[in-house]
Scaffold this active site. Structure first.
Site, PDB file in Angstrom:
ATOM      1  N   HIS A  16      46.468  31.862 -80.202  1.00 25.16           N
ATOM      2  CA  HIS A  16      47.250  33.096 -80.120  1.00 25.16           C
ATOM      3  C   HIS A  16      48.081  33.240 -81.392  1.00 25.16           C
ATOM      4  O   HIS A  16      49.211  32.767 -81.478  1.00 25.16           O
ATOM      5  CB  HIS A  16      48.161  33.058 -78.883  1.00 25.16           C
ATOM      6  CG  HIS A  16      48.774  34.374 -78.531  1.00 25.16           C
ATOM      7  ND1 HIS A  16      48.567  34.996 -77.312  1.00 25.16           N
ATOM      8  CD2 HIS A  16      49.575  35.209 -79.227  1.00 25.16           C
ATOM      9  CE1 HIS A  16      49.224  36.133 -77.279  1.00 25.16           C
ATOM     10  NE2 HIS A  16      49.853  36.279 -78.436  1.00 25.16           N
ATOM     11  N   HIS A  18      48.837  36.362 -84.284  1.00 22.98           N
ATOM     12  CA  HIS A  18      48.650  37.728 -84.775  1.00 22.98           C
ATOM     13  C   HIS A  18      48.694  37.740 -86.300  1.00 22.98           C
ATOM     14  O   HIS A  18      49.647  37.238 -86.907  1.00 22.98           O
ATOM     15  CB  HIS A  18      49.734  38.643 -84.226  1.00 22.98           C
ATOM     16  CG  HIS A  18      49.657  38.852 -82.749  1.00 22.98           C
ATOM     17  ND1 HIS A  18      48.893  39.849 -82.176  1.00 22.98           N
ATOM     18  CD2 HIS A  18      50.241  38.181 -81.720  1.00 22.98           C
ATOM     19  CE1 HIS A  18      49.014  39.793 -80.855  1.00 22.98           C
ATOM     20  NE2 HIS A  18      49.821  38.789 -80.553  1.00 22.98           N
ATOM     21  N   ASP A  20      49.101  40.289 -88.467  1.00 22.32           N
ATOM     22  CA  ASP A  20      50.162  41.071 -89.087  1.00 22.32           C
ATOM     23  C   ASP A  20      51.544  40.453 -88.881  1.00 22.32           C
ATOM     24  O   ASP A  20      52.477  40.777 -89.613  1.00 22.32           O
ATOM     25  CB  ASP A  20      50.143  42.525 -88.606  1.00 22.32           C
ATOM     26  CG  ASP A  20      50.078  42.662 -87.098  1.00 22.32           C
ATOM     27  OD1 ASP A  20      50.043  41.633 -86.400  1.00 22.32           O
ATOM     28  OD2 ASP A  20      50.060  43.807 -86.607  1.00 22.32           O
ATOM     29  N   GLY A 174      51.261  44.617 -76.978  1.00 21.55           N
ATOM     30  CA  GLY A 174      52.280  45.640 -77.204  1.00 21.55           C
ATOM     31  C   GLY A 174      53.348  45.677 -76.126  1.00 21.55           C
ATOM     32  O   GLY A 174      53.621  44.679 -75.463  1.00 21.55           O
ATOM     33  N   HIS A 201      47.846  40.085 -72.956  1.00 19.51           N
ATOM     34  CA  HIS A 201      49.270  39.775 -72.924  1.00 19.51           C
ATOM     35  C   HIS A 201      49.819  40.199 -71.557  1.00 19.51           C
ATOM     36  O   HIS A 201      49.719  41.373 -71.189  1.00 19.51           O
ATOM     37  CB  HIS A 201      50.017  40.562 -73.995  1.00 19.51           C
ATOM     38  CG  HIS A 201      49.844  40.052 -75.391  1.00 19.51           C
ATOM     39  ND1 HIS A 201      48.636  40.041 -76.032  1.00 19.51           N
ATOM     40  CD2 HIS A 201      50.752  39.531 -76.268  1.00 19.51           C
ATOM     41  CE1 HIS A 201      48.798  39.552 -77.263  1.00 19.51           C
ATOM     42  NE2 HIS A 201      50.074  39.222 -77.425  1.00 19.51           N
ATOM     43  N   GLU A 204      54.872  38.460 -70.249  1.00 22.71           N
ATOM     44  CA  GLU A 204      55.677  38.123 -71.427  1.00 22.71           C
ATOM     45  C   GLU A 204      57.097  38.638 -71.235  1.00 22.71           C
ATOM     46  O   GLU A 204      58.057  38.041 -71.708  1.00 22.71           O
ATOM     47  CB  GLU A 204      55.054  38.732 -72.688  1.00 22.71           C
ATOM     48  CG  GLU A 204      55.773  38.360 -73.964  1.00 22.71           C
ATOM     49  CD  GLU A 204      55.106  38.953 -75.208  1.00 22.71           C
ATOM     50  OE1 GLU A 204      55.554  38.605 -76.308  1.00 22.71           O
ATOM     51  OE2 GLU A 204      54.149  39.750 -75.075  1.00 22.71           O
ATOM     52  N   ASP A 282      52.213  32.522 -81.943  1.00 19.92           N
ATOM     53  CA  ASP A 282      52.292  33.974 -81.729  1.00 19.92           C
ATOM     54  C   ASP A 282      52.324  34.691 -83.079  1.00 19.92           C
ATOM     55  O   ASP A 282      51.368  35.348 -83.463  1.00 19.92           O
ATOM     56  CB  ASP A 282      53.520  34.342 -80.890  1.00 19.92           C
ATOM     57  CG  ASP A 282      53.422  35.731 -80.281  1.00 19.92           C
ATOM     58  OD1 ASP A 282      52.345  36.349 -80.368  1.00 19.92           O
ATOM     59  OD2 ASP A 282      54.413  36.199 -79.701  1.00 19.92           O
TER      60      ASP A 282
END
Length: 347
Positions: A16, A18, A20, A174, A201, A204, A282
């Site tokens: 996991h 990301h 960006d 998101g 996701h 969370e 993350d």
């Protein structure tokens, strides 16, 4: 004996991460300034204030604000390629042998790229990154909760084109608080029909119900985060009985206020109760964390034993969206390293 050095060198996986949220701040600064992108920072220290959680963060929504400038510099092939290569290099330095990177491809079209060009650029860099650094990386395509379901369907169809070329799954990411998973059911039904791996996701934020919704309604076989599973016994039992992996990211959860203190994170309780938990960063840049540092946090703040650390790594290998044969190869590499450790380091 230097435990941090030992953990850094253990062959690990990350499930996991990301893209960006994991760009080097120096790279964002350089790409913004040379690319004529209007940014409010002109040196590395200023940039970090906009790109990393350095002070108070009140929620997941605040956390997601840190992605504004990273996405802006990821609108050209040359930039995307560089970012992926650097992230794979960072993974190598962190002792990672296999990483599943995530990208929301429809966010990178403002410079004129097509969705296919975005994905193909990432996959090209992943191939070159493997050749240069020896790290195997694969791609998970994200759809975004706040977008209409038609956009998620577009992501699913895009994933299908590249499912045997380096794309291994789709994800829903998101703002969980305002956009429940069922909004995107039609898209994830299609992904299930296509035979695409699914992770979502969920849990969370404080909405535990989203975990089972994501598994049952959206066909997820892994859950991103799942922090709030403890709020419902039925959810806990389901996760255990069905061996659903949780992609847990404690530092990120602390920053988004899913937990009020690191020592309150449920990851160790979940592990002891038989839930298939894995450890991840993350967002390396936003959370200002490496995977090795995250493992060290478990030792120093949650009193994890080395035996528990090794179990988390095994869980990650076994939960990867990889072939059975490749998982066996990774386990052999991991076991070879562990066998050579002094006994004192295994307990």
């Amino acid at each position: 004996m230097d435990i941090q050095n030992i953990i850094n060198n253990i062959p690990k996986v990350e499930l996991h991460c990301h893209i960006d949220g994991s760009i080097r701040p120096k790279t964002i600064l350089e790409l913004a300034l040379t690319g004529g992108i209007d940014v409010p920072f002109f040196n590395i220290e200023e940039a970090k204030r906009y790109l990393q959680i350095t002070g108070e963060c009140n929620s997941l929504k605040d956390y997601l604000d840190k992605f504004h400038f990273p996405v802006r510099v990821m609108q050209k092939k040359i930039n995307i390629y560089r970012i992926i290569m650097e992230l794979i290099e960072d993974s190598k330095m962190d002792g990672i042998m296999y990483t599943e990177l995530r990208l929301a491809p429809l966010q990178h079209l403002k410079g004129g790229l097509s969705p296919e060009e975005v994905v193909e650029t990432v996959l090209e860099a992943m191939k070159d990154g493997k050749d240069k650094f020896g790290v195997v990386s694969v791609l998970i395509l994200c759809s975004l909760r706040h977008e209409p379901v038609e956009k998620s369907i577009e992501v699913v169809k895009l994933a299908r084109k590249y499912i045997s070329k380096g794309v291994v799954a789709i994800d829903l990411a998101g703002n969980e608080s305002d956009f429940p998973p069922e909004i995107h059911k039609k898209a994830f039904d299609l992904a299930y029909e296509y035979g695409i791996n699914i992770t979502v996701h969920a849990g969370e934020t404080g909405i535990c119900a989203n975990i089972l919704k994501s598994i049952i309604d959206l066909h997820a076989t892994r859950i991103g985060h799942g922090v709030f599973a403890y709020k419902d016994d039925k959810t806990l039992v389901y996760l255990i009985d069905n061996h659903i992996p949780l992609e847990m990211c404690p530092t990120s959860n602390l920053q988004t206020k899913a937990i009020s203190a690191y020592c309150e994170h449920p990851i160790r309780t979940y592990l002891k109760n038989g839930i298939n938990v894995t450890l991840n960063t993350d967002n390396r840049t936003v959370s200002n964390i490496t995977l090795t540092e995250e493992y060290m946090n478990l030792i120093s703040k949650l009193d994890f034993s080395m035996e528990e650390i090794l179990q988390l790594i095994r869980n990650g290998i076994n939960s990867a969206f990889a072939s059975k044969q490749f998982k066996t190869t990774m386990l052999e590499k991991f076991n070879t390293y562990v066998r050579e450790l002094p006994e004192i380091c295994k307990n």
